[in-house]
Scaffold this motif. Structure first.
Motif, PDB file in Angstrom:
ATOM      1  N   LEU A  56      49.803 -72.214  24.526  1.00 21.41           N
ATOM      2  CA  LEU A  56      48.929 -72.374  25.505  1.00 21.41           C
ATOM      3  C   LEU A  56      48.435 -71.283  26.113  1.00 21.41           C
ATOM      4  N   ALA A  65      52.410 -76.169  32.433  1.00 22.63           N
ATOM      5  CA  ALA A  65      51.588 -76.409  31.718  1.00 22.63           C
ATOM      6  C   ALA A  65      50.213 -76.524  32.716  1.00 22.63           C
ATOM      7  N   ALA A 157      42.832 -78.347  26.867  1.00 22.28           N
ATOM      8  CA  ALA A 157      42.708 -76.917  27.207  1.00 22.28           C
ATOM      9  C   ALA A 157      41.466 -76.829  28.021  1.00 22.28           C
ATOM     10  N   VAL A 163      45.019 -80.745  23.334  1.00 21.12           N
ATOM     11  CA  VAL A 163      46.179 -80.117  22.847  1.00 21.12           C
ATOM     12  C   VAL A 163      47.254 -80.795  22.175  1.00 21.12           C
TER      13      VAL A 163
END
Length: 176
Positions: A56, A65, A157, A163
């Protein structure tokens, strides 16, 4: 067991996307019978891909995240949310709490709950939250999920890349 929050943060090796549905019309009768959640919780769906935190890049801050989550119900967008933005407890916090009194092994799946944002216009990641807001605002609440409904969830993303892949979950239940 008993790991520090910092140790727990370093123990997060994979991240994924999961959807859990509650059939709220079935839950009260089920709980009244003393069985707990069996029929009121149909199978959980998982996105097809899990990623390591380093994949990430800057969208992983070591505990959260930071992605854009799109949620739709029967083809209509109900939420465009920012994961991590209003996340009260980080993954490290949750893991630290869960590991306080029990050993957790590799492969333990830990859910952070529904993504929700305070930001006006972000929408919803949960129909119960959407209904609660509608009732507070004096509007007719949206219906709960019904047999045949489809929920789609996908995290993106910053560059627009999916993702984890897409969850497309169809509700299949019989009320009897």
């Amino acid at each position: 067991m008993g790991a520090s929050k910092a140790e727990c943060a370093r123990a997060i090796w994979l991240l994924g996307l999961v959807n859990d549905i509650s059939l709220r019309g079935l839950i009260p009768d089920e709980l009244a019978k003393g069985f707990g959640f069996v029929h009121g919780k149909p199978p959980t769906a998982m996105a097809p891909v899990f990623v390591t935190p380093d994949e990430l890049g800057p969208q992983w801050d070591g505990e959260r995240a930071h992605l854009t989550l799109h949620v739709s119900h029967n083809g209509l967008t109900v939420g465009t949310l920012r994961t991590g933005e209003d996340m009260h407890f980080s993954f490290a916090d949750l893991l630290h709490h869960a590991a306080r009194t029990r050993p957790l092994c590799a492969g333990t799946v830990l859910g952070a709950g529904t993504v929700s944002n305070r930001r006006p216009g972000s929408g919803y990641g949960c129909i119960a939250e959407r209904r609660a807001v509608e009732m507070i605002e004096g509007a007719m609440p949206s219906p709960y999920l019904a047999n045949g409904d489809t929920v789609c969830i996908e995290a993106f993303a910053a560059d627009g890349t999916s993702v984890f892949g897409r969850i497309e979950q169809r509700v299949r239940c019989r009320a009897s």
